[in-house]
Design a protein around this motif. Sequence first.
Motif, PDB file in Angstrom:
ATOM      1  N   GLU A   7       0.872  -1.171   0.000  1.00  0.00           N
ATOM      2  CA  GLU A   7       0.000   0.000   0.000  1.00  0.00           C
ATOM      3  C   GLU A   7       0.910   1.222   0.000  1.00  0.00           C
ATOM      4  N   ILE A   8       0.559   2.207  -0.795  1.00  0.00           N
ATOM      5  CA  ILE A   8       1.329   3.445  -0.807  1.00  0.00           C
ATOM      6  C   ILE A   8       0.920   4.248   0.415  1.00  0.00           C
ATOM      7  N   VAL A   9       1.905   4.555   1.257  1.00  0.00           N
ATOM      8  CA  VAL A   9       1.601   5.217   2.523  1.00  0.00           C
ATOM      9  C   VAL A   9       2.099   6.653   2.578  1.00  0.00           C
ATOM     10  N   LYS A  10       2.891   7.049   1.597  1.00  0.00           N
ATOM     11  CA  LYS A  10       3.411   8.414   1.619  1.00  0.00           C
ATOM     12  C   LYS A  10       3.758   8.828   0.197  1.00  0.00           C
ATOM     13  N   LEU A  11       3.363  10.019  -0.178  1.00  0.00           N
ATOM     14  CA  LEU A  11       3.695  10.606  -1.466  1.00  0.00           C
ATOM     15  C   LEU A  11       4.489  11.880  -1.222  1.00  0.00           C
ATOM     16  N   CYS A  12       5.668  11.969  -1.806  1.00  0.00           N
ATOM     17  CA  CYS A  12       6.482  13.167  -1.636  1.00  0.00           C
ATOM     18  C   CYS A  12       5.867  14.307  -2.438  1.00  0.00           C
ATOM     19  N   GLU A  13       5.935  15.504  -1.914  1.00  0.00           N
ATOM     20  CA  GLU A  13       5.345  16.668  -2.565  1.00  0.00           C
ATOM     21  C   GLU A  13       6.383  17.713  -2.957  1.00  0.00           C
ATOM     22  N   CYS A  14       7.673  17.314  -2.989  1.00  0.00           N
ATOM     23  CA  CYS A  14       8.732  18.290  -3.263  1.00  0.00           C
ATOM     24  C   CYS A  14       8.914  18.584  -4.744  1.00  0.00           C
ATOM     25  N   GLY A  15       8.264  17.817  -5.609  1.00  0.00           N
ATOM     26  CA  GLY A  15       8.453  17.962  -7.052  1.00  0.00           C
ATOM     27  C   GLY A  15       8.967  16.678  -7.675  1.00  0.00           C
ATOM     28  N   CYS A  16       9.490  15.779  -6.833  1.00  0.00           N
ATOM     29  CA  CYS A  16       9.855  14.457  -7.319  1.00  0.00           C
ATOM     30  C   CYS A  16       8.576  13.615  -7.375  1.00  0.00           C
ATOM     31  N   ASN A  17       8.685  12.363  -7.736  1.00  0.00           N
ATOM     32  CA  ASN A  17       7.512  11.483  -7.750  1.00  0.00           C
ATOM     33  C   ASN A  17       7.736  10.298  -6.823  1.00  0.00           C
ATOM     34  N   SER A  18       8.445  10.501  -5.732  1.00  0.00           N
ATOM     35  CA  SER A  18       8.784   9.426  -4.802  1.00  0.00           C
ATOM     36  C   SER A  18       7.582   9.028  -3.954  1.00  0.00           C
ATOM     37  N   PHE A  19       7.620   7.761  -3.481  1.00  0.00           N
ATOM     38  CA  PHE A  19       6.551   7.282  -2.621  1.00  0.00           C
ATOM     39  C   PHE A  19       7.063   6.185  -1.703  1.00  0.00           C
ATOM     40  N   GLY A  20       6.436   6.101  -0.536  1.00  0.00           N
ATOM     41  CA  GLY A  20       6.762   5.066   0.445  1.00  0.00           C
ATOM     42  C   GLY A  20       5.728   3.964   0.412  1.00  0.00           C
ATOM     43  N   LEU A  21       6.149   2.783   0.829  1.00  0.00           N
ATOM     44  CA  LEU A  21       5.284   1.619   0.789  1.00  0.00           C
ATOM     45  C   LEU A  21       5.196   0.939   2.144  1.00  0.00           C
ATOM     46  N   SER A  22       4.067   0.266   2.359  1.00  0.00           N
ATOM     47  CA  SER A  22       3.886  -0.587   3.525  1.00  0.00           C
ATOM     48  C   SER A  22       3.280  -1.887   3.016  1.00  0.00           C
ATOM     49  N   LEU A  23       3.927  -3.006   3.333  1.00  0.00           N
ATOM     50  CA  LEU A  23       3.420  -4.292   2.867  1.00  0.00           C
ATOM     51  C   LEU A  23       2.315  -4.784   3.774  1.00  0.00           C
ATOM     52  N   ALA A  24       1.242  -5.278   3.163  1.00  0.00           N
ATOM     53  CA  ALA A  24       0.098  -5.788   3.921  1.00  0.00           C
ATOM     54  C   ALA A  24       0.480  -7.061   4.673  1.00  0.00           C
ATOM     55  N   THR A  25       1.105  -7.985   3.985  1.00  0.00           N
ATOM     56  CA  THR A  25       1.522  -9.262   4.589  1.00  0.00           C
ATOM     57  C   THR A  25       2.947  -9.576   4.140  1.00  0.00           C
ATOM     58  N   PRO A  26       3.933  -8.933   4.755  1.00  0.00           N
ATOM     59  CA  PRO A  26       5.314  -9.101   4.297  1.00  0.00           C
ATOM     60  C   PRO A  26       5.816 -10.545   4.352  1.00  0.00           C
ATOM     61  N   GLY A  27       5.301 -11.337   5.275  1.00  0.00           N
ATOM     62  CA  GLY A  27       5.751 -12.722   5.380  1.00  0.00           C
ATOM     63  C   GLY A  27       5.284 -13.607   4.236  1.00  0.00           C
ATOM     64  N   LYS A  28       4.371 -13.103   3.417  1.00  0.00           N
ATOM     65  CA  LYS A  28       3.819 -13.903   2.320  1.00  0.00           C
ATOM     66  C   LYS A  28       4.433 -13.584   0.964  1.00  0.00           C
ATOM     67  N   VAL A  29       5.372 -12.660   0.923  1.00  0.00           N
ATOM     68  CA  VAL A  29       6.038 -12.325  -0.344  1.00  0.00           C
ATOM     69  C   VAL A  29       7.550 -12.466  -0.180  1.00  0.00           C
ATOM     70  N   PRO A  30       8.231 -12.840  -1.259  1.00  0.00           N
ATOM     71  CA  PRO A  30       9.685 -12.968  -1.172  1.00  0.00           C
ATOM     72  C   PRO A  30      10.337 -11.606  -0.954  1.00  0.00           C
ATOM     73  N   ARG A  31      11.391 -11.596  -0.165  1.00  0.00           N
ATOM     74  CA  ARG A  31      12.157 -10.366   0.052  1.00  0.00           C
ATOM     75  C   ARG A  31      12.947 -10.037  -1.216  1.00  0.00           C
ATOM     76  N   ILE A  32      13.314  -8.775  -1.372  1.00  0.00           N
ATOM     77  CA  ILE A  32      14.150  -8.385  -2.505  1.00  0.00           C
ATOM     78  C   ILE A  32      15.613  -8.253  -2.099  1.00  0.00           C
TER      79      ILE A  32
END
Length: 137
Positions: A35-60
């Motif tokens: 889920e996108i939990v944060k959108l930067c407003e400085c002029g870039c297009n960066s965003f933060g994420l929070s995984l709903a069920t991190p234990g169910k997906v492979p780590r990167i």
Amino acid sequence: MRNDLNRAAYWVAFILERCPFPNRDALAAQFSNAEIVKLCECGCNSFGLSLATPGKVPRIAIASSGQAYRMVFEADFRDRREPEGWGSLEILLFADEAGHLADVEIDYCGNGIPIPEHLNLEFALYNVFISDKLIRN
């Protein structure tokens, strides 16, 4: 270019299609579970994420105690619309302490200029960084 949830979805698709991430399936699973939990407003297009069920997906990336935020991948594209190829779009991926995708940074010219409304990117990348902490296929 305004940063919003639609723009973040555009960048997710762009990353999965155009960036040479070594374990694309794991990255796609991270995005699908996030889920996108944060959108930067400085002029870039960066965003933060929070995984709903991190234990169910492979780590990167390999888990890292004490280093909660680390860049694990970067892909840089030239923008042909800028004179002499000076324009640059940089995509940086950051992992959390557990090795899951935590932040996506989308910058233009080292975040010195807001993301333009229109880009004319070269297909080939001019720079790629792949951390030795990434988990490959």
